[in-house]
Motif scaffolding. Structure first.
Motif, mmCIF file in Angstrom:
data_model
loop_
_atom_site.group_PDB
_atom_site.id
_atom_site.type_symbol
_atom_site.label_atom_id
_atom_site.label_comp_id
_atom_site.label_asym_id
_atom_site.label_seq_id
_atom_site.Cartn_x
_atom_site.Cartn_y
_atom_site.Cartn_z
ATOM 1 N N GLU A 6 0.821 -1.207 0.000
ATOM 2 C CA GLU A 6 0.000 0.000 0.000
ATOM 3 C C GLU A 6 0.862 1.266 0.000
ATOM 4 O O GLU A 6 0.492 2.266 -0.599
ATOM 5 N N LEU A 7 1.999 1.210 0.673
ATOM 6 C CA LEU A 7 2.873 2.391 0.731
ATOM 7 C C LEU A 7 3.448 2.756 -0.632
ATOM 8 O O LEU A 7 3.895 3.889 -0.825
ATOM 9 N N ARG A 8 3.433 1.832 -1.560
ATOM 10 C CA ARG A 8 3.925 2.125 -2.915
ATOM 11 C C ARG A 8 2.945 2.982 -3.705
ATOM 12 O O ARG A 8 3.317 3.613 -4.687
ATOM 13 N N LYS A 9 1.695 2.993 -3.268
ATOM 14 C CA LYS A 9 0.674 3.757 -3.983
ATOM 15 C C LYS A 9 0.813 5.243 -3.686
ATOM 16 O O LYS A 9 1.240 5.640 -2.597
ATOM 17 N N LYS A 10 0.431 6.036 -4.666
ATOM 18 C CA LYS A 10 0.531 7.482 -4.534
ATOM 19 C C LYS A 10 -0.436 7.999 -3.465
ATOM 20 O O LYS A 10 -1.602 7.612 -3.437
ATOM 21 N N GLY A 11 0.069 8.863 -2.569
ATOM 22 C CA GLY A 11 -0.755 9.487 -1.555
ATOM 23 C C GLY A 11 -0.992 8.659 -0.306
ATOM 24 O O GLY A 11 -1.673 9.106 0.613
ATOM 25 N N VAL A 12 -0.448 7.449 -0.228
ATOM 26 C CA VAL A 12 -0.642 6.596 0.941
ATOM 27 C C VAL A 12 0.524 6.818 1.898
ATOM 28 O O VAL A 12 1.684 6.793 1.503
ATOM 29 N N THR A 13 0.208 7.049 3.168
ATOM 30 C CA THR A 13 1.238 7.278 4.183
ATOM 31 C C THR A 13 1.124 6.228 5.277
ATOM 32 O O THR A 13 0.087 5.551 5.407
ATOM 33 N N LYS A 14 2.168 6.140 6.090
ATOM 34 C CA LYS A 14 2.132 5.220 7.227
ATOM 35 C C LYS A 14 1.051 5.627 8.216
ATOM 36 O O LYS A 14 0.395 4.775 8.798
ATOM 37 N N TRP A 59 -1.834 3.264 9.494
ATOM 38 C CA TRP A 59 -1.960 3.006 10.927
ATOM 39 C C TRP A 59 -3.393 3.294 11.394
ATOM 40 O O TRP A 59 -3.958 2.532 12.174
ATOM 41 N N GLN A 60 -3.971 4.390 10.887
ATOM 42 C CA GLN A 60 -5.344 4.720 11.272
ATOM 43 C C GLN A 60 -6.313 3.622 10.831
ATOM 44 O O GLN A 60 -7.210 3.235 11.585
ATOM 45 N N GLU A 61 -6.105 3.083 9.641
ATOM 46 C CA GLU A 61 -6.944 1.976 9.171
ATOM 47 C C GLU A 61 -6.745 0.743 10.045
ATOM 48 O O GLU A 61 -7.701 0.037 10.376
ATOM 49 N N GLN A 106 0.334 1.469 19.030
ATOM 50 C CA GLN A 106 0.314 2.913 18.819
ATOM 51 C C GLN A 106 1.158 3.215 17.584
ATOM 52 O O GLN A 106 1.884 2.365 17.083
ATOM 53 N N TYR A 107 1.089 4.456 17.122
ATOM 54 C CA TYR A 107 1.751 4.828 15.872
ATOM 55 C C TYR A 107 3.262 4.612 15.913
ATOM 56 O O TYR A 107 3.842 4.088 14.965
ATOM 57 N N SER A 108 3.904 4.978 17.016
ATOM 58 C CA SER A 108 5.367 4.848 17.088
ATOM 59 C C SER A 108 5.792 3.383 16.991
ATOM 60 O O SER A 108 6.757 3.043 16.298
ATOM 61 N N GLN A 109 5.070 2.482 17.678
ATOM 62 C CA GLN A 109 5.394 1.058 17.605
ATOM 63 C C GLN A 109 5.090 0.503 16.220
ATOM 64 O O GLN A 109 5.815 -0.344 15.712
#
Length: 157
Positions: free
Chosen positions: A92-100, A104-106, A116-119
């Motif tokens: 998914e991170l390879r797709k344009k506009g997708v961030t960690k 993480w929210q999904e 949590q986000y950091s982990q």
């Protein structure tokens, strides 16, 4: 955290120096020849076990009883959190506009008790280190043409 266990003699001396002599953590560490962090870990366990005075109660004269009191939580299985599908995250991170952050929210929507986000980021970084970044391809000369380009897009006229 797997820490080295002190001998029972040193452990009892640590407790005596703190509870009876009221020495500081640094003084105890210096006198026993151990680290300040080690002293803090054992004092934290003693505090959690509600050991407040010296001498220790008679029922704790037995080493096994003292060990059972201070290390009651060891050996218990820690509830693990659901692990994300790292291959899916990576794709998914390879797709344009997708961030960690978005991924993480999904992940948290589906797993409220998840990391949590950091982990999430740290575990993903650890997973990525194990992924091979090379792909062996064999080509016949002149059969294909490859162009390396990154950006929004390329117009060809």
């Amino acid at each position: 955290m797997a820490a080295e266990r002190l001998s029972m003699r040193k452990l009892r001396e640590l407790l005596r120096q703190r509870l009876e002599l009221k020495l500081s953590v640094r003084e105890i560490a210096r006198s026993l020849g151990i680290g300040v962090g080690t002293v803090n870990r054992y004092l934290y366990r003693a505090q959690a076990a509600k050991l407040t005075g010296w001498p220790l109660p008679p029922e704790l004269d037995d080493d096994a009883a003292l060990t059972a009191l201070l290390f009651a939580d060891e050996g218990k299985e820690v509830a693990s959190r659901p692990e994300p599908d790292w291959a899916h995250v990576h794709a998914e991170l390879r797709k344009k506009g997708v961030t960690k952050l978005l991924l993480w929210q999904e992940y948290r929507e589906g797993n409220p008790e998840g990391y949590q986000y950091s982990q999430f980021c740290e575990r993903y970084a650890r997973w990525v280190k194990c992924v091979s970044v090379t792909m062996r391809q064999e080509h016949r000369a002149g059969e294909k043409c490859f162009m390396d380009f990154s950006g929004d897009g390329l117009e060809v006229h």
